[in-house]
Scaffold this active site. Structure first.
Site, PDB file in Angstrom:
ATOM      1  N   HIS A  96       0.816  -1.111   0.088  1.00 42.61           N
ATOM      2  CA  HIS A  96      -0.031   0.138  -0.011  1.00 42.61           C
ATOM      3  C   HIS A  96       0.881   1.292   0.010  1.00 42.61           C
ATOM      4  CE1 HIS A  96      -2.660   3.095   1.222  1.00 42.61           C
ATOM      5  NE2 HIS A  96      -3.511   2.486   0.978  1.00 42.61           N
ATOM      6  N   GLU A  98       0.893   3.936   1.652  1.00 42.47           N
ATOM      7  CA  GLU A  98       1.248   4.349   2.848  1.00 42.47           C
ATOM      8  C   GLU A  98       2.506   3.589   3.490  1.00 42.47           C
ATOM      9  OE1 GLU A  98      -2.791   4.545   4.411  1.00 42.47           O
ATOM     10  OE2 GLU A  98      -3.105   6.128   3.010  1.00 42.47           O
ATOM     11  N   GLU A 168      -3.421   2.527  -7.270  1.00 35.75           N
ATOM     12  CA  GLU A 168      -4.064   3.373  -6.765  1.00 35.75           C
ATOM     13  C   GLU A 168      -2.998   4.694  -6.864  1.00 35.75           C
ATOM     14  OE1 GLU A 168      -6.282   1.949  -2.808  1.00 35.75           O
ATOM     15  OE2 GLU A 168      -4.197   1.719  -2.343  1.00 35.75           O
ATOM     16  N   SER A 214      -9.880   7.901  -3.473  1.00 32.65           N
ATOM     17  CA  SER A 214     -11.118   8.714  -3.582  1.00 32.65           C
ATOM     18  C   SER A 214     -12.276   8.117  -4.128  1.00 32.65           C
ATOM     19  CB  SER A 214     -10.531  10.127  -3.968  1.00 32.65           C
ATOM     20  OG  SER A 214      -9.662  10.600  -3.185  1.00 32.65           O
TER      21      SER A 214
HETATM   22  P1  PGA Z   1      -9.411   6.705  -0.120  1.00 32.58           P
HETATM   23  O1  PGA Z   1      -8.027   5.443   0.119  1.00 32.58           O
HETATM   24  O2  PGA Z   1     -10.340   5.887  -0.885  1.00 32.58           O
HETATM   25  O3  PGA Z   1      -9.198   7.290   1.324  1.00 32.58           O
HETATM   26  O4  PGA Z   1      -8.361   7.531  -1.142  1.00 32.58           O
HETATM   27  C1  PGA Z   1      -7.773   4.538  -0.717  1.00 32.58           C
HETATM   28  C2  PGA Z   1      -6.636   3.468  -0.263  1.00 32.58           C
HETATM   29  O5  PGA Z   1      -5.824   4.099   0.351  1.00 32.58           O
HETATM   30  O6  PGA Z   1      -6.810   2.310  -0.414  1.00 32.58           O
END
Ligand code: PGA
Length: 251
Positions: A96, A98, A168, A214
């Site tokens: 991911h 993050e 993403e 989003s």
């Molecule tokens: P979000 O996050 O829908 O809040 O943009 C998506 C994700 O990080 O998987």
């Protein structure tokens, strides 16, 4: 080829025990055993066990947001693939954005985690995506192609049935600025081509590619209509039953 839509909710480091279980129960009551779409939730580690039990007997899958690349031993604070299997998780997110960008996870580490997950029998959602400066520099395909190729290193064609890819774009995550259907479609089609090159057309056509960043009830249908978009990995809008169900039930 028709691929079954796969809608997944990544709860990240949100909710506490009660709201996590309330959300799981609301999804259980609404989704139950329906099998037209695959639905999965990714709670924080500490609630996995209880969420698995709350969703037992439904078609909703429960997964983890991360795992350790080591099998077991002196790795304070880490959680192994076997532990995830032990509490009933069937899937895990790897790479991911993050994890990559806040915690410095490299493509090589993502690959080791992915291998560890597969060895334990878990399904994997491998997340890839470019940052804004990379998109602006015209490097989107280069970045997501590299993340996909290195992330899948050593994975056999047979093992690919356990894989989903989530595209993403980092600039779209949690920003309210989703990729357009054209941007998502073009990245997904590119990724499917990468997969056809790494494996073959059959593997590439069978694999599902989710879009994330989003996603909301009011943009899911447009995104799902884009070529090669087979589902969504949802963050913010997955934290409330009403909005996540609005995504799961897109028309
Ligand atoms: P979000 O996050 O829908 O809040 O943009 C998506 C994700 O990080 O998987």
């Amino acid at each position: 080829m028709k691929r079954k839509p796969f809608l997944a909710g990544n709860w990240k480091m949100n909710l506490e025990r009660k709201s996590a279980l309330d959300l799981a129960r609301a999804l259980r009551d609404a989704v139950g055993n329906s099998s037209e779409r695959d639905v999965a939730v990714f709670p924080p580690f500490v609630y996995l066990d209880e969420v698995v039990r709350a969703l037992a007997g439904t078609s909703i899958k429960v997964g983890a947001q991360n795992l350790c690349d080591e099998k077991n031993g002196a790795f304070t604070g880490e959680i192994s693939a076997e532990m995830l299997v032990d509490v009933g998780a069937t899937t895990v997110l790897v790479g991911h954005s993050e994890r990559r960008h806040l915690y410095g996870e490299s493509d090589e580490l993502c690959n080791r985690k992915l291998q560890r997950a597969l060895a334990a029998g878990l399904n994997v959602i491998l997340c890839v995506g470019e940052k804004l400066d990379e998109r602006d520099a015209g490097r989107t395909e280069h970045v997501i192609g590299r993340q996909t190729t290195l992330g899948l290193k050593g994975v056999s064609a047979e093992q690919m049935s356990k894989l989903t890819i989530a595209y993403e774009p980092v600039w779209a995550i949690g920003t309210g600025r989703n990729a357009t259907a054209e941007q998502a479609g073009s990245a997904h089609t590119y990724l499917r081509g990468v997969l056809a090159g790494l494996y073959d057309e059959r593997v590439a056509q069978a694999l599902r590619i989710q879009y994330g960043g989003s996603v909301k009830p009011d943009n899911i249908a447009t995104l799902m209509a884009a070529p090669d978009v087979d589902g969504a990995l949802v963050g913010g809008a997955a934290l409330k039953a009403e909005s996540f169900l609005g995504i799961v039930r897109f028309k």
